[in-house]
Design a protein around this motif. Structure first.
Motif, PDB file in Angstrom:
ATOM      1  N   UNK A   1     -18.394  53.118  29.386  1.00  0.00           N
ATOM      2  CA  UNK A   1     -19.767  53.418  28.634  1.00  0.00           C
ATOM      3  C   UNK A   1     -19.753  55.015  28.578  1.00  0.00           C
ATOM      4  N   UNK A   2     -20.372  55.550  27.162  1.00  0.00           N
ATOM      5  CA  UNK A   2     -20.431  56.874  26.884  1.00  0.00           C
ATOM      6  C   UNK A   2     -21.659  57.228  26.227  1.00  0.00           C
ATOM      7  N   UNK A   3     -22.301  58.400  26.776  1.00  0.00           N
ATOM      8  CA  UNK A   3     -23.308  58.696  26.094  1.00  0.00           C
ATOM      9  C   UNK A   3     -22.993  60.014  25.166  1.00  0.00           C
TER      10      UNK A   3
ATOM     11  N   UNK B   1     -18.563  57.026  31.598  1.00  0.00           N
ATOM     12  CA  UNK B   1     -18.261  55.902  32.963  1.00  0.00           C
ATOM     13  C   UNK B   1     -17.294  55.107  32.823  1.00  0.00           C
ATOM     14  N   UNK B   2     -16.348  54.853  33.388  1.00  0.00           N
ATOM     15  CA  UNK B   2     -15.470  54.029  33.419  1.00  0.00           C
ATOM     16  C   UNK B   2     -15.929  52.360  33.835  1.00  0.00           C
ATOM     17  N   UNK B   3     -15.595  51.165  33.282  1.00  0.00           N
ATOM     18  CA  UNK B   3     -16.020  50.026  33.605  1.00  0.00           C
ATOM     19  C   UNK B   3     -14.876  49.688  34.931  1.00  0.00           C
ATOM     20  N   UNK B   4     -13.669  49.772  34.705  1.00  0.00           N
ATOM     21  CA  UNK B   4     -12.514  49.496  35.695  1.00  0.00           C
ATOM     22  C   UNK B   4     -12.597  50.746  36.709  1.00  0.00           C
ATOM     23  N   UNK B   5     -12.282  50.449  37.976  1.00  0.00           N
ATOM     24  CA  UNK B   5     -12.119  51.665  39.001  1.00  0.00           C
ATOM     25  C   UNK B   5     -11.471  52.907  38.348  1.00  0.00           C
ATOM     26  N   UNK B   6     -11.953  54.077  38.339  1.00  0.00           N
ATOM     27  CA  UNK B   6     -11.356  55.165  38.050  1.00  0.00           C
ATOM     28  C   UNK B   6     -11.217  56.283  38.991  1.00  0.00           C
ATOM     29  N   UNK B   7     -10.214  57.009  39.024  1.00  0.00           N
ATOM     30  CA  UNK B   7     -10.201  57.974  40.162  1.00  0.00           C
ATOM     31  C   UNK B   7     -10.102  59.487  39.650  1.00  0.00           C
TER      32      UNK B   7
END
Lengths: 283, 170
Positions: free
Chosen positions: A200-202, A213-219
């Motif tokens: 999701x992005x604003x 914000x990433x839905x799946x795990x991001x690092x």
């Protein structure tokens, strides 16, 4: 223009008062919420006390110690954590609701666990310098930070989605947007070839992409992502700072700030957001 | 000072429900309300004796801190929160009980500072001067933010009214 469909003047003052008196504004507190807040206040005080007396190198130690206070307080009262979701969100290695887990997966040493039932309301004392040596080592050796798994996020974007892009730049980068809400700054769900995964992005009308914000795990490039311990965050980012007891912010290059959301017990990162330092969405 | 934290615990117990409700009005959704309340209460609790001594009215101080924190800090929807029992936004069911309230939806669309001014005025019943003091801005700023907010609420409500023609507006 200020009329209701019926043609009557819209009584905005009265309507606002009515709305703010509406029963549906109630938000139900979870069982144990008060206790959790008091514990959180104790953590912040203790971090402050130690930070001002012993310097930043001990920050990681303090965080781990504060998790112990939280767990210890709960154990002392023989109640469960604020909610069962605490367990669901924790890593599978979490031994039980009352035993906080250290970065190495071990339960804390007996010293903390056998503390004679400190009430949650008791003011925590500053962490003693004899705190777990393993953690101190982590804090002073950033190169030992354990890398979390996930797609790369930061320091200035996620795939081809970059902080500050306008909506049309985002779309030109192979990212599809679908509106997910309303507001001055508009939230969208994103997906497409231009990004490693959905999220999701604003987007602010003035500064462009403001939050990713990433839905799946991001690092992050420094290896911080879902599953990382707070100690890892502070080790990787010495200038990190704590928001609520379950949020840690850290600088991400010149254009961004990482927002690491922790689980309710404050023991693990559950997701990583990337915020534009110029974002103006808060008014 | 164990007494200090005992006292803070009692304060939280007595006021948590009211603060969550206030946070809901301020932020527009229960998740952000819970996050805001948690953040502000934890910080204030960590300096409880000082806050009590200095402010005399900790509750008013906390409510103003919440308004300021909401304005000055990004808040996005939590997946979960330690403090409030609200459904997980990602598991399906929408949680907005005011989904069909045009005024609520219009309020949600306001920038946080304008929204805070409206909430301090109509929820807290503060005067322009009091709002200015609470938010650390001039009275002129309060005036202009309030009139912008009201104008935008009216415009949105009018638009919602037109869009809803032919069916009943509740």
């Amino acid at each position: 223009v200020s009329q209701e469909p019926g043609g009557e003047p819209y009584e905005l003052d009265a309507e606002l008062s009515r709305l703010f008196g509406d029963d549906r504004l109630a938000v139900h507190a979870r069982p144990g919420a008060e206790r959790a807040i008091v514990a959180g206040a104790g953590r912040i005080r203790r971090r402050r006390t130690v930070a001002t007396s012993a310097g930043g190198a001990l920050t990681a130690v303090i965080l781990i110690g504060s998790g112990v206070v939280f767990g210890g307080a709960l154990a002392g009262h023989s109640i469960r954590p604020a909610d069962d979701s605490t367990l669901q969100l924790g890593s599978p290695r979490v031994a039980g609701p009352q035993l906080p887990v250290r970065p190495d997966g071990q339960v804390p040493p007996p010293r903390e666990r056998t503390t004679t039932a400190p009430p949650a309301a008791q003011v925590p004392t500053p962490e003693s310098p004899t705190s777990p040596p393993a953690v101190t080592a982590t804090a002073t050796a950033p190169e030992t930070v354990r890398r979390a798994a996930g797609t790369l996020i930061g320091p200035d974007g996620y795939g081809k989605l970059r902080l500050g892009m306008t909506m049309s730049q985002v779309q030109a980068a192979g990212v599809t947007l679908s509106p997910s809400g309303d507001g001055d700054c508009k939230p969208y769900d994103f997906a497409g070839d231009g990004v490693p995964g959905a999220g999701s992005v604003v987007i602010s009308p003035r500064v462009g992409v403001a939050l990713i914000t990433a839905d799946s795990p991001a690092t992050s490039p420094e290896g911080i992502g879902a599953g990382s311990a707070p100690a890892d965050v502070f080790a990787a980012y010495p200038r990190a700072r704590q928001g609520a007891s379950t949020v840690v912010y850290a600088p991400a290059g010149s254009s961004g700030t990482y927002r690491f959301q922790l689980d309710p017990s404050g023991s693990r990162v559950v997701d990583v957001g990337l915020e534009n330092v110029r974002q103006d969405c808060h008014g | 000072v164990p007494g200090e934290f005992t006292d803070f615990g009692q304060f939280v117990e007595a006021n948590l429900a009211g603060l969550l409700r206030y946070g809901h009005a301020l932020t527009g959704n229960p998740h952000d309300a819970a996050d805001l309340v948690q953040t502000v209460l934890e910080k204030i609790g960590s300096r409880w004796a000082h806050v009590q001594r200095k402010t005399g009215d900790p509750l008013a101080y906390i409510r103003r801190s919440m308004a300021n924190a909401h304005i000055s800090r990004w808040r996005r929807t939590r997946r979960e929160n330690l403090v409030a029992d609200v459904p997980d936004v990602r598991t399906g069911a929408p949680v907005d009980p005011f989904e069909h309230e045009p005024l609520w939806q219009a309020l949600r669309a306001l920038p946080p500072r304008q929204r805070a001014v409206i909430v301090l005025r109509y929820y807290d019943g503060l005067s322009e001067i009091e709002i200015a003091k609470a938010l650390g801005v001039t009275q002129g700023t309060v005036k202009s933010q309030a009139s912008k907010a009201i104008a935008s609420l009216r415009t949105k409500l009018a638009a919602a009214g037109e869009g809803a023609e032919g069916r009943e507006v509740t």
